[in-house]
Design an enzyme around this catalytic site. Structure first.
Site, PDB file in Angstrom:
ATOM      1  N   GLY A  11       0.799  -1.219   0.000  1.00  0.00           N
ATOM      2  CA  GLY A  11       0.000   0.000   0.000  1.00  0.00           C
ATOM      3  C   GLY A  11       0.832   1.270   0.000  1.00  0.00           C
ATOM      4  O   GLY A  11       1.946   1.307   0.524  1.00  0.00           O
ATOM      5  N   ARG A  15      -2.704   8.663   3.216  1.00  0.00           N
ATOM      6  CA  ARG A  15      -3.060   9.499   4.366  1.00  0.00           C
ATOM      7  C   ARG A  15      -1.863   9.799   5.270  1.00  0.00           C
ATOM      8  O   ARG A  15      -1.957  10.638   6.165  1.00  0.00           O
ATOM      9  CB  ARG A  15      -4.181   8.836   5.170  1.00  0.00           C
ATOM     10  CG  ARG A  15      -5.546   8.939   4.480  1.00  0.00           C
ATOM     11  CD  ARG A  15      -6.643   8.503   5.414  1.00  0.00           C
ATOM     12  NE  ARG A  15      -6.665   7.059   5.601  1.00  0.00           N
ATOM     13  CZ  ARG A  15      -7.273   6.441   6.612  1.00  0.00           C
ATOM     14  NH1 ARG A  15      -7.902   7.152   7.525  1.00  0.00           N
ATOM     15  NH2 ARG A  15      -7.269   5.131   6.688  1.00  0.00           N
ATOM     16  N   GLY A  80      -6.579  -4.840  -4.658  1.00  0.00           N
ATOM     17  CA  GLY A  80      -7.203  -5.446  -3.494  1.00  0.00           C
ATOM     18  C   GLY A  80      -6.347  -6.507  -2.827  1.00  0.00           C
ATOM     19  O   GLY A  80      -5.340  -6.979  -3.373  1.00  0.00           O
ATOM     20  N   TYR A 103      -0.299  -8.225   7.756  1.00  0.00           N
ATOM     21  CA  TYR A 103      -0.263  -6.906   7.124  1.00  0.00           C
ATOM     22  C   TYR A 103       0.917  -6.111   7.668  1.00  0.00           C
ATOM     23  O   TYR A 103       1.125  -6.037   8.886  1.00  0.00           O
ATOM     24  CB  TYR A 103      -1.583  -6.164   7.367  1.00  0.00           C
ATOM     25  CG  TYR A 103      -2.743  -6.844   6.685  1.00  0.00           C
ATOM     26  CD1 TYR A 103      -3.176  -6.436   5.430  1.00  0.00           C
ATOM     27  CD2 TYR A 103      -3.354  -7.955   7.268  1.00  0.00           C
ATOM     28  CE1 TYR A 103      -4.209  -7.096   4.777  1.00  0.00           C
ATOM     29  CE2 TYR A 103      -4.382  -8.622   6.626  1.00  0.00           C
ATOM     30  CZ  TYR A 103      -4.806  -8.184   5.383  1.00  0.00           C
ATOM     31  OH  TYR A 103      -5.814  -8.854   4.732  1.00  0.00           O
ATOM     32  N   ASP A 105       1.332  -3.041   7.949  1.00  0.00           N
ATOM     33  CA  ASP A 105       1.009  -1.834   8.703  1.00  0.00           C
ATOM     34  C   ASP A 105       0.245  -2.140   9.991  1.00  0.00           C
ATOM     35  O   ASP A 105      -0.338  -1.253  10.609  1.00  0.00           O
ATOM     36  CB  ASP A 105       0.198  -0.862   7.842  1.00  0.00           C
ATOM     37  CG  ASP A 105      -1.138  -1.440   7.388  1.00  0.00           C
ATOM     38  OD1 ASP A 105      -1.411  -2.622   7.683  1.00  0.00           O
ATOM     39  OD2 ASP A 105      -1.906  -0.699   6.753  1.00  0.00           O
ATOM     40  N   GLU A 152     -17.696  -6.228   3.872  1.00  0.00           N
ATOM     41  CA  GLU A 152     -16.965  -4.967   3.904  1.00  0.00           C
ATOM     42  C   GLU A 152     -17.938  -3.824   4.220  1.00  0.00           C
ATOM     43  O   GLU A 152     -19.118  -3.875   3.864  1.00  0.00           O
ATOM     44  CB  GLU A 152     -16.286  -4.708   2.556  1.00  0.00           C
ATOM     45  CG  GLU A 152     -15.186  -5.699   2.226  1.00  0.00           C
ATOM     46  CD  GLU A 152     -14.016  -5.633   3.191  1.00  0.00           C
ATOM     47  OE1 GLU A 152     -13.764  -4.537   3.752  1.00  0.00           O
ATOM     48  OE2 GLU A 152     -13.365  -6.670   3.386  1.00  0.00           O
ATOM     49  N   ASN A 224      -2.429   4.160   9.545  1.00  0.00           N
ATOM     50  CA  ASN A 224      -2.741   4.768   8.258  1.00  0.00           C
ATOM     51  C   ASN A 224      -2.460   6.262   8.218  1.00  0.00           C
ATOM     52  O   ASN A 224      -2.461   6.858   7.139  1.00  0.00           O
ATOM     53  CB  ASN A 224      -4.223   4.525   7.912  1.00  0.00           C
ATOM     54  CG  ASN A 224      -4.538   3.054   7.748  1.00  0.00           C
ATOM     55  OD1 ASN A 224      -4.072   2.417   6.814  1.00  0.00           O
ATOM     56  ND2 ASN A 224      -5.311   2.518   8.671  1.00  0.00           N
TER      57      ASN A 224
END
Length: 449
Positions: A11, A15, A80, A103, A105, A152, A224
């Site tokens: 990613g 932000r 995705g 992940y 993050d 989602e 994020n």
């Protein structure tokens, strides 16, 4: 049980408002990616695959710096999480066992939580958490521990959005089944993406079992934004301080001490206020770090005492009972047992023998503008205050340097070396000079009126 990891780190993290890939922003002195890799490494996985995308070269370099055996693949188009996992699957060809998707993050998932996922017994295991504020998390539609599907936020109804059991994104699936389920994903949803979460519904259609393993919400904290990065730092430090106190470390003001991801501090060590640990620090049992010290890439042995206001840089090795005092900087230097460096000194690229005393203001002049050079100081030597040791140079055992000396040649064992100009005294000259200067100042001040 054979285990493999897929760590999603592609990613951009828009932000974060940064040119740096999101997973390379640091918490506790280490990239977020390293936190995720460290949690997974506790499972002793047979294979690890890191999926890079934005800033791929930098992400791959960071991954290999943590573990040079990892495989790295790229997700050039951000389509995705399901698409990201699909890019990793060829690197797992021939692997037979359970794959856990993590992940880059999400830094705080505990190895114990991952262990619980491995032994759930289900075909697909999803890590969930009860959210105080569910926000835009995906919702887990479950019946007891049995998971029916994941919705989602964008695709959820109002009733589904009221559910507080949320999806962390972390899943555990047998490798062959994961490949089959990911291969059947479509992007027929509001975002037009291939959701990894859709594998739950696909598994249920095939009559397979899906289950939820839950953890504390704090473990699933994702990063994020810069604000979330700051909260993650605070969360890490709170946990690290509590663990240090629990394992027998004394901290006089724990809220002011900052640890790195890999900091090791032994039992009965004492840490003063406002101490900052960079990466790669080991402090043995019984050592003492006084207030306002910064330590990085160093080893401090039992009974050593550092600070206050000391800086230890990478390669600093302090043996037992070494004393490093205020405003001392040590870099790439070995200090043998009982060495004393009291104050106002720089020792770089040096080896100091046991029980040697280094006087105030001593500097190893190790850099000539192009190359670094070493200084060797023998055991039981005495380096006088304000000695400049111009490397490469050796001062022998039980040797002595006179205060204010510039040492440019080797000093034999037991010798005294003095490298300074002879003092010249001019009787009465100070008084006459000051009087002359005062007169000059008075004339200058009068002219400026």
């Amino acid at each position: 049980m054979a285990t493999a990891l897929i760590i999603l780190a592609a990613g951009q993290g828009t932000r974060m408002n940064s040119d740096l890939p999101k997973v390379l922003h640091k918490v506790a002195g280490a990239p977020l990616l390293h936190h995720a890799m460290a949690a997974g490494a506790a499972l002793a996985p047979e294979r690890v695959v890191v999926v890079a995308g934005h800033g791929a070269e930098a992400v791959e370099k960071a991954a290999l710096a943590f573990d040079d055996t990892v495989a790295t693949v790229r997700q050039d188009q951000q389509l995705g999480t399901g698409h990201a996992v699909a890019q990793a699957l060829p690197a797992l060809e021939g692997f037979e066992g359970t794959v856990i998707v993590l992940y880059g993050d999400t830094p705080f998932i505990r190895p114990e939580t991952l262990d619980a996922m491995l032994v759930s017994g289900a075909d697909v295991t999803v890590l969930g958490f009860q959210a105080a504020d569910p926000g835009r998390y995906g919702r887990l539609i479950a019946n007891g521990g049995a998971l029916e599907r994941i919705v989602e936020y964008k695709d959820a109804t109002e009733a589904e959005r009221a559910i507080t059991l949320c999806n962390s994104g972390v899943v555990a699936v047998e490798a062959r089944l994961l490949a089959e389920l990911v291969g059947g994903l479509t992007n027929d949803n509001a975002a037009g993406e291939y959701y990894l979460t859709d594998i739950v519904a696909a598994a249920r259609v095939r009559g397979l079992e899906a289950r939820v393993v839950t953890c504390d919400e704090g473990e699933t904290m994702g990063v994020n934004t810069r604000a979330e990065l700051a909260r993650a730092e605070a969360a890490f430090q709170t946990r690290a301080r509590a663990e240090a106190l629990e394992t027998g470390v004394t901290m006089t003001a724990p809220e002011t001490v900052f640890f790195a991801l890999d900091t090791v501090v032994g039992r009965d060590a004492t840490i003063g206020a406002h101490v900052v640990f960079g990466p790669g620090v080991t402090v043995e049992s019984g050592a003492e770090i006084l207030p306002f010290c910064h330590l990085e890439g160093c080893h401090i042995s039992r009974g050593a005492r550092v600070g206050p206001f000391a800086r230890l840089r990478p390669g600093a090795e302090l043996a037992e009972e070494v004393h490093v005092g205020n405003f001392v900087e040590i870099k790439n230097a070995i200090l043998d047992e009982g060495v004393k460096v009291g104050h106002l000194t720089y020792l770089g690229d040096a080896h100091v023998g046991e029980h040697t005393n280094i006087g105030a203001g001593t500097v190893t002049c190790n850099y000539d503008g192009v190359m670094k050079h070493r200084t060797e100081i023998g055991a039981h030597a005495f380096i006088g205050s304000d000695t400049m040791l111009v490397a490469p140079v050796r001062v022998g055992a039980r040797a002595l340097t006179g205060s204010g000396s510039v040492i440019t040649e080797d000093v034999p064992d037991g010798a005294l070396a003095i490298g300074r100009a002879r003092q010249v005294t001019k009787p009465g000259l100070a008084v006459r000079l000051f009087e002359k200067l005062k007169q000059m100042k008075a004339r200058r001040d009068k002219g400026s009126e």
